[in-house]
Scaffold this active site. Structure first.
Site, mmCIF file in Angstrom:
data_model
loop_
_atom_site.group_PDB
_atom_site.id
_atom_site.type_symbol
_atom_site.label_atom_id
_atom_site.label_comp_id
_atom_site.label_asym_id
_atom_site.label_seq_id
_atom_site.Cartn_x
_atom_site.Cartn_y
_atom_site.Cartn_z
ATOM 1 N N GLU A 1 0.933 -1.163 -0.057
ATOM 2 C CA GLU A 1 -0.043 -0.053 0.110
ATOM 3 C C GLU A 1 0.942 1.184 0.156
ATOM 4 O O GLU A 1 0.840 1.982 0.951
ATOM 5 C CB GLU A 1 -0.707 -0.152 1.282
ATOM 6 C CG GLU A 1 -1.778 -1.419 1.295
ATOM 7 C CD GLU A 1 -2.260 -1.458 2.549
ATOM 8 O OE1 GLU A 1 -1.869 -0.847 3.577
ATOM 9 O OE2 GLU A 1 -2.904 -2.593 2.588
ATOM 10 N N PRO A 2 1.732 1.486 -1.109
ATOM 11 C CA PRO A 2 2.548 2.741 -0.941
ATOM 12 C C PRO A 2 1.721 4.070 -1.692
ATOM 13 O O PRO A 2 0.818 4.145 -2.296
ATOM 14 C CB PRO A 2 3.578 2.065 -2.159
ATOM 15 C CG PRO A 2 2.772 1.176 -3.211
ATOM 16 C CD PRO A 2 1.987 0.585 -2.068
ATOM 17 N N CYS B 1 -1.856 34.121 9.004
ATOM 18 C CA CYS B 1 -1.919 34.819 10.374
ATOM 19 C C CYS B 1 -1.676 33.684 11.147
ATOM 20 O O CYS B 1 -2.291 33.669 12.167
ATOM 21 C CB CYS B 1 -3.239 35.529 10.533
ATOM 22 S SG CYS B 1 -3.058 36.635 11.904
ATOM 23 N N ARG C 1 3.237 7.515 -0.571
ATOM 24 C CA ARG C 1 4.204 8.684 -0.668
ATOM 25 C C ARG C 1 5.315 8.232 -1.732
ATOM 26 O O ARG C 1 6.089 9.026 -2.359
ATOM 27 C CB ARG C 1 4.886 8.907 0.558
ATOM 28 C CG ARG C 1 6.108 9.930 0.788
ATOM 29 C CD ARG C 1 6.893 9.889 2.255
ATOM 30 N NE ARG C 1 5.890 9.677 3.227
ATOM 31 C CZ ARG C 1 5.643 10.620 4.100
ATOM 32 N NH1 ARG C 1 5.723 11.858 3.941
ATOM 33 N NH2 ARG C 1 4.672 10.115 5.029
ATOM 34 N N TYR D 1 0.720 14.385 0.509
ATOM 35 C CA TYR D 1 0.083 14.875 1.788
ATOM 36 C C TYR D 1 0.590 16.486 1.496
ATOM 37 O O TYR D 1 1.002 16.990 2.633
ATOM 38 C CB TYR D 1 0.945 14.220 2.985
ATOM 39 C CG TYR D 1 0.640 12.947 3.058
ATOM 40 C CD1 TYR D 1 -0.270 12.232 3.382
ATOM 41 C CD2 TYR D 1 1.785 11.911 2.642
ATOM 42 C CE1 TYR D 1 -0.519 10.913 3.435
ATOM 43 C CE2 TYR D 1 1.694 10.554 2.647
ATOM 44 C CZ TYR D 1 0.410 9.993 3.137
ATOM 45 O OH TYR D 1 0.150 8.808 3.219
#
Length: 429
Positions: free
Chosen positions: A285-286, A355, A288, A384
């Site tokens: 389950e890659p 801010c 990244r 991400y």
């Protein structure tokens, strides 16, 4: 694969000058390399050729429909953690029966949707969830295909927020209790046991945590294969990527890394011997690994500011666009799109307009001398990045673009002010 490199003093993604893309679509702007995603997928697929396997891309890493379609067309399955992600996969042409559904808090609506669509497996995180799935499947006169997510209690040596395989984490069922839970599941009339799943964390850069987890779980997997004829063992994802390179010095390509991560082949060499012995389908389950280094966030310097001994480059992207530096104190390389002509360097903070004092991309970073209006690329932003973006400070979400060879296209329009209030309604009382 050299996807981000300087050519004729301009930063390119594949064969496209990133300055051209920014000129057409504006900034902040996410840009992804289709070639890089496919290269990483194919190299992992090839390294696992001796195993019966399925690579299930972790949709949470980057869920843009164009990326999902690219991977679905390449033969990938998908690891999903919500009904929304399943909807996205279907919209991209992905098949539900090549999807595994993870997550510790699935709702009734999500479980029903997954059952109706026929996902390959619901990965169960607790006994309470197992009971709930059995009840819902019974009400629909269906049998739910399930795998238990096991917690092998292995330290993955990664950031505490992305560690998932130790007893201190909320994920999975303790390994020592798993056999009893499988026995319960086998007695449920609306449950079909199809596999075993585990995932110990993300951005892992050593082989030993993966190998240790597999060694700890394999005896139970063999037992379950004999007892329940399970179909697969999912070993999760988590393989780390390089976040630092030689590009910042203006000397070479993004992939000529000054700090090396674990290679795909090193990872496969470490896990293959134990997995071969199981003679089961192996799921990975890659997320990244496939998308991380395939993307950049383009941002433009609005202002330069000197405050005492500190110098700031205030850019048009903010923590709402890319929250990883603020949330994890993570490192992202930042390079000018126009290759620096001078070797002069200065220490500078690269910050956004939000801010919050946490709104930064780099602190005391040695950078080439910057000017207002300079276009910068924040590297390794393909995973991400956009998926964790928000409308904080009522800032519209950035656009996204795709590059393939010498072509580029918009794959998500930039939000408008009108988009910010769409769906809001006045009270009726």
């Amino acid at each position: 694969m050299h996807s981000f490199h300087y050519r004729d003093s301009k930063l390119h993604c594949e064969d496209v000058d990133l300055g051209r893309v920014a000129q057409e679509f504006g900034t902040p702007l996410y840009i992804y390399s289709a070639g890089t995603i496919l290269d990483h997928y194919r190299r992992l697929d090839s390294a696992l050729a001796s195993l019966d396997h399925l690579i299930c891309y972790a949709v949470k890493a980057n869920s843009n429909r164009a990326i999902l379609k690219l991977l679905a067309d390449a033969g990938a399955g998908f690891d999903i953690v919500s009904a929304g992600e399943l909807f996205r996969v279907r919209a991209a042409g992905g098949l539900p029966d090549r999807c595994t559904f993870a997550g510790v808090g699935k709702s009734r609506e999500e479980i029903e949707y997954a059952l109706e669509q026929g996902v390959y497996s619901l990965n169960v995180e607790s006994e309470a969830e197992l009971d709930y799935i059995n009840q819902i499947a019974g009400a629909k006169n269906l049998r739910a295909s399930i795998a238990l997510r096991l917690n092998p209690d292995v330290d993955p040596h990664t950031h505490e927020y992305i560690s998932t395989g130790s007893h201190e984490n909320k994920f999975g069922i303790a390994l020592e209790h798993a056999a009893a839970v499988y026995e319960r599941a086998a007695m449920m009339s609306n449950i079909r046991i199809v596999g075993v799943q585990m995932h110990i964390g993300s951005q892992i850069t050593e082989t030993e945590p993966f190998a240790e987890a597999i060694r700890k779980v394999s005896p139970l997997v063999s037992e379950l294969k004999a007892k329940y004829r399970i179909e697969f063992f999912s070993i999760g994802g988590g393989l780390g990527i390089v976040y630092e390179s030689s590009l910042a010095s203006g000397s070479g390509d993004w992939w000529q890394a000054s700090k090396t991560a674990l290679s795909i082949q090193q990872y496969v060499n470490a896990v293959l011997p134990e997995l071969r012995e199981l003679k089961l389908k192996i799921l990975l389950e890659p997320g990244r690994l496939l998308a991380g280094n395939a993307g950049v966030l383009l941002t433009r310097v609005r202002y330069l500011k000197q405050s005492g001994q500190k110098k700031f480059a205030i850019v048009d992207a903010g923590m709402n666009d890319l929250i990883r530096p603020a949330l994890y104190h993570s490192y992202h390389e930042i390079v000018p799109v126009d290759e620096p002509r001078s070797s002069a360097r200065e220490k500078i903070d690269v910050v956004g307009p939000v801010c919050e004092s946490a709104d930064f991309f780099a602190l005391d970073r040695e950078m080439p001398e910057l000017q207002e209006g300079d276009l910068l690329a924040i590297m390794s932003a393909g995973a991400y990045g956009f998926v964790m973006a928000s409308n904080y400070n009522s800032r519209p979400l950035p656009a996204e673009a795709f590059v393939h060879g010498n072509k580029f296209a918009l794959i998500r329009q930039r939000q408008t002010f009108e988009d910010l209030i769409r769906g809001e309604v006045g009270p009726t009382f």
